[in-house]
Scaffold this motif. Structure first.
Motif, short mmCIF file in Angstrom:
data_model
loop_
_atom_site.label_atom_id
_atom_site.label_comp_id
_atom_site.label_asym_id
_atom_site.label_seq_id
_atom_site.Cartn_x
_atom_site.Cartn_y
_atom_site.Cartn_z
N UNK A 130 77.34 72.11 28.49
CA UNK A 130 78.53 72.62 29.17
C UNK A 130 79.63 73.08 28.24
N UNK A 131 79.50 72.78 26.97
CA UNK A 131 80.53 73.13 25.97
C UNK A 131 81.85 72.45 26.33
N UNK A 132 82.88 72.79 25.59
CA UNK A 132 84.19 72.17 25.79
C UNK A 132 84.75 72.55 27.16
N UNK A 133 85.15 71.55 27.92
CA UNK A 133 85.72 71.78 29.24
C UNK A 133 84.69 72.08 30.30
N UNK A 137 78.65 77.57 29.67
CA UNK A 137 77.46 76.80 29.26
C UNK A 137 76.47 77.65 28.48
N UNK A 138 75.65 76.96 27.69
CA UNK A 138 74.54 77.62 27.01
C UNK A 138 73.25 77.02 27.54
N UNK A 167 76.47 69.49 20.39
CA UNK A 167 76.35 69.50 21.85
C UNK A 167 77.47 68.65 22.46
N UNK A 168 78.22 69.23 23.42
CA UNK A 168 79.37 68.55 23.99
C UNK A 168 79.03 67.83 25.29
N UNK A 169 78.51 68.55 26.28
CA UNK A 169 78.15 67.97 27.58
C UNK A 169 76.69 68.32 27.89
N UNK A 170 75.73 67.63 27.29
CA UNK A 170 74.33 68.01 27.46
C UNK A 170 73.68 67.45 28.72
N UNK A 171 72.80 68.26 29.28
CA UNK A 171 71.93 67.84 30.38
C UNK A 171 70.62 68.58 30.19
#
Length: 194
Positions: A130-133, A137-138, A167-171
């Motif tokens: 999700x990246x910052x905030x 997303x990537x 990785x900031x917000x990984x899923x």
């Protein structure tokens, strides 16, 4: 009649022996234990008795779920895996922890896969960060063919897969053919500064 009177006196005497129950006493004890733990942990960490965490592995039963309710009937959440026990491909999504408002904490992301079927199976997974905030997303897809009865295979994403960024917000979302499953997901964090 005399017997009932004696039973009543006995019950009354026993009740007097017990200390009175006070709800506020129990809450105070719980609060004091919580505060003592909160103050003791930072002291232990700075004294070097607790290691600084540098990786985290979470079993799939706690981190993963089916992508749609239609898959709930064929995906089994076992203590050691989330397994596709149906006859068609299912989708499972696993969430990992992130750090809000901070730079990406994870340098490596992994998903541990298994194949309990008698034939090879191709598993496709996509790491979504999700990246910052949680914006912009990537998507980083990977695919692997698991041999028959493979107990574990680790599919790994590193900062090299992400153009050097952490990785900031990984899923992770995986399509699981019949007989395959996810055992665990994990993150590795940069070494703490000395």
């Amino acid at each position: 009649m005399a017997r009932k009177r004696d039973e009543y006196r006995f019950t009354r005497c026993v009740a007097q022996l017990r200390p009175p129950f006070r709800e506020e006493t129990r809450h105070m004890t719980k609060t004091m234990l919580l505060l003592a733990t909160m103050f003791a942990l930072p002291t232990a960490a700075t004294a070097g008795t607790l290691p600084a965490p540098d990786s985290r592995i979470t079993l799939a039963a706690g981190a993963c779920q089916t992508a749609l309710p239609v898959f709930d009937g064929v995906v089994r959440k076992r203590p050691l895996a989330v397994q596709n026990e149906g006859s068609t491909t299912t989708f499972v999504t696993c969430g990992l922890s992130g750090k809000f408002g901070g730079s990406g904490p994870s340098t490596t992301i992994l998903v541990a896969l298994t194949n309990n079927s008698s034939g090879p199976a191709t598993v496709n997974c996509t790491l979504v960060d999700g990246r910052s905030g949680i914006s912009n997303p990537i998507y980083l897809p990977k695919s692997v063919t698991l041999s028959a009865n493979m107990p574990i295979f680790e599919m790994i994403w590193t900062v090299a897969d992400n153009e050097g960024a952490r990785f900031t917000f990984p899923a992770i979302s995986c399509s699981l053919p019949p007989g395959t499953g996810i055992k665990a997901v994990g993150q590795q964090f940069p070494a703490p500064a000395a």
